[in-house]
Design an enzyme around this catalytic site. Sequence first.
Site, PDB file in Angstrom:
ATOM      1  CE  LYS A 103      -3.950  -2.047   2.403  1.00 57.71           C
ATOM      2  NZ  LYS A 103      -4.794  -2.024   3.610  1.00 57.71           N
ATOM      3  CE  LYS A 115      -2.532  -4.337   9.995  1.00 54.88           C
ATOM      4  NZ  LYS A 115      -3.030  -3.278   9.120  1.00 54.88           N
ATOM      5  CG  ASN A 230     -16.258   1.217  11.647  1.00 53.87           C
ATOM      6  OD1 ASN A 230     -17.150   1.941  12.072  1.00 53.87           O
ATOM      7  ND2 ASN A 230     -15.484   0.493  12.438  1.00 53.87           N
ATOM      8  CB  SER A 357      -1.398   6.876   8.633  1.00 54.66           C
ATOM      9  OG  SER A 357      -2.372   6.327   9.481  1.00 54.66           O
TER      10      SER A 357
END
Length: 423
Positions: A103, A115, A230, A357
């Site tokens: 990504k 992660k 969500n 982010s």
Amino acid sequence: MGTTDEDGKEKEPLNLLTSTQIVIHDALKKLGYNQDMYHFLEEPLLSVSVRIPVRMDDGSTKTFTGFRAQHNNAVGPTMGGVRYHPQVNEDEIKALAMWMSMKCGIADLPFGGGKGGIICNPRALSFGELERLSRGYVRAISQIVGPTKDIPAPDMYTNSQIMGWMLDEYSRLSQTDSPGFITGKPLVLGGSEGRERAGAKGVTICIEEAAKKRGIPIHGARVIIQGFGNAGSFIAKFLYESGAKIIGISDVYGALYDQDGLNIPYLLDRRDSFGTVTSLFEGAITNEELLTKDCDILVPAAISNQITAENARNIQASIVVEAANGPTTLEATNILTERDILLVPDVLAGAGGVTVSYFEWVQNNQGYYWSEEEIAQRLQEKLVKAFHDIYELAHSRKVDMRLAAYMVGVRRLAEAALFRGWV
Ligand code: NAD
């Protein structure tokens, strides 16, 4: 949901780590790299497992297991979320760190993928226990994280409050004010406008670009969304506001379908915090039935392995955009591509969260904050460019969008590793 092999035995879908490694391998091969480069990138450079003792409200001590994986820091520090889930395991965290690398490469961010996770059931913990667990995790991994090393963020069942506790713990340990240590923070602690909805926004941008490629105007486009949590609920909201006709939605209990279009504002109002709504209505159909209904755009936004070799031939959409992680198996990817269905892969559609982010980290470093409109515009620019780069590459190299996305994602890492003299 498996397929059968030559002996007629059920074949399980490949696990996340194996399927990620297969595509990275193919992508590197297409880019002309040899096996040495693949071996360098097939696993995270660092993966740790930590034990976290937590004083529980009843006075006992419970020890939890947590993980942090850093795929590769050839391009820059690693970045990626921390999930709290009873079934988290080290292989899953490694695979997700590798996805984060893809990504970051796709969105052209100066990071590699990271992660983390803790094996726990956050719903069974009190507020105080959750705080002590979150602080304990930061103490356990404090040596390997930091604003220029590895930057955590929210993920499954973690939120801005948890990021706030983690930030505070890190700042105490490092005796510095370090807002760039973590992203997804509350605004008042240096969070970014637009961070919470960035994931769903990124998916929506990819849907719009894919629709343009297929000559489908969003206004009036018939859309089916699997999952109303969500991700699914906000994608439904954004598309509904752009005039799309949302003809199907679903949750874990079933699906609602109406070819004239569902009343999305009403359903958003009635859904609970777990993303469930269908059981309130009569006439629900199954998730399996919903996936194969006629529509223009299908958005799997629930769980993995939903489009498989078994149902891929019956998908009627012209575009499938993967909002969830891994909703389409590799076999199903081939079938959809053969059938000329445009598949926008998760590593591209899901790049919105990490992109914002990155914006949060940049704002923390410069100490100057952007408006929601500025964030939205920058996100739009990054993802539209990423979509077109991958779409063009898929066409010029005659590969599917997933492989093209991995080629773009892994290319920078491989180049940086060469220039550093690592491989
Ligand atoms: P969530 O827990 O909020 O919602 C999940 C939804 O899927 C719920 O509606 C649930 O009922 C439904 N669901 C669960 N099991 C199902 C099943 N077997 N069949 C059909 N529906 C089922 O989760 P979420 O945050 O919406 O995330 C869903 C996926 O989308 C994840 O893979 C996540 O990584 C990805 N994603 C999340 C966001 C975000 O903003 N949170 C953005 C982009 C992508």
